[in-house]
Each structure stands twice: as structure tokens, then as C-alpha cells.
Scaffold this active site. Sequence first.
Site: not given
Length: 262
Positions: A176-178, A146
Amino acid sequence: MIPIDDSPIVRDGKSLILAMDHGLEHGPVDFEEVPEKLDPSTVFETATHDAVSAMAVQKGIAEGYYPSYEDDVNLLLKLNGTSNLWMGEPDSAVNCSVDYAAELGADALGFTVYGGSNHEIEMVEEFRDAQEKGREYDLPMVMWSYPRGQGLKNDTKPSTISYATRLALELGADIAKVKYPGSPEAMAHAVDCAGNMKVIMSGGSKTSDYEFLSQVEAVIDAGAKGLAVGRNVWQREDPTRLLDALEKVIYEEATADAALEA
Ligand code: FBP
């Protein structure tokens, strides 16, 4: 790199992570309309749905509630987090060690990195320690990537999200969490920037079933490998209905229309 496709948090190459760390990150305000969800057991019950490949929580929730669900839910232990009471430059305290996460039965680790923050250097060094220790336990690392801080607060513009996925690849995340960068094309570029690392979308505040499922359909089409979602599931009156539809859109690559009709 960990053979992430063999991890229990991945099903057919995709993941649906149910997040419930909002009491720390946002405060009890997220539960105002669903006060029954203040009891973490209610969200763990939701996480027993087949569509959910892992539940992401902080240490205290894992300690208090996971023992009752360890046979039915995969645990993603979020190692750092910060409250909304913190008014400084974006930062996230490391609240749990990798050793203790493993002791609690974690199947994967989660770690926030605020690229662009004045605290980026320390956060990346903390991420390094957690990522390398996680390798010793074969625990995959999901980065909440983030970019924010200084001139970048809550930025979701395409170039920033592409940087977020690339940064995660280069620092050794497995997933990856975006945030959604605003268009399927921008998401496709962010996925390209991630190389062979998986990219999943962050849920965001609650929208209608159709709006949410259409956005998920678009990001799956763009090459994303799933979702980490909280409010859009557990703030609903009937989370199971939405999870039934998400299961179709994510794992079967159905359209939002088809998933809602079924
Ligand atoms: P939501 O799907 O409810 O947005 O949850 C995903 C998540 O990453 C949570 O893990 C976290 O609590 C929250 O979003 C943080 O979002 P932000 O930092 O943008 O407030």
C-alpha cells in the site's frame, strides 16, 4: 498472497518505485521547471539506477518507451488514473487491462482506490477484478490507497492513513502506497494496521534533499518498506545524487546525514 519478497520490484524486502504518471494525474504543469523531463526516456534513464526497484507508468508510456528499457527497468503498470481536468467526486478510470499489462511486460500492477469517495464501491469492485486477474499472472498489486472525497479531500490525518493501510490489506493489496500521516508515530500505527502487507510512502511535492531524506529515514524507522516517488526525484537537477542517498537510507537504513555525507 503473492510471495512479494521474491518479486523483482522488491529488493531486500524494500521498494523504491519511481512514479511518472503525473502528466495524466496533474497535467504538464509538473514539468514546467524541468521541460526536458517531458520526454519519458529521460525518466526511464533515471530508473536504471540500482536504487529504483520499479518504474510506475500508464499504458501509453509503457507502450511507447518500455521496450527500450525492459532489460534495465522493472515495470509497474498503473491500471487506472484520472486527470486534473476531472472536477467530479474522486474517481479513476481503468485505462489498461491486466492481460495487456502482462503483454507489455509488467512486473507488477498499480491501482488507485479512493476510499471514502462516492465512487468507492465501483472502484473497489474494479480493484477486485484487477487483483484477482493479477494473481493468475503472479503480478503483485500496489494500491495507491488515497482516502479522499466528500468530507475527506486530501486527508492525511493519522486515523485516515491507518484506515488506508488496513483497507489495502483487507482488499488484497501486496503493497500500500500512502501519504505521510504527519509523524513517525502515526506512520508506525499505519504500518501496524497493515499486518504483514508492506507499506510505502508517497513522495509528494519537491522539498530539499535533507528534508526529504529525513522524512524517508523517519518512515523507514517506523517500519515502512520504502517509497513511491516522482517529483522529489525527477524534478531535481541531479536525480542520481538523491537516488544514491535514498539507496543508503532505504536499503542500508543509514541516516539522512550519513547518506548525504557519503
Ligand atoms: P509524487 O512523489 O510526485 O507525489 O508522485 C507520487 C504519486 O502517487 C504519483 O504516482 C501521482 O501522479 C501523484 O502522486 C498523485 O498525487 P495526488 O493524487 O496527491 O495529486
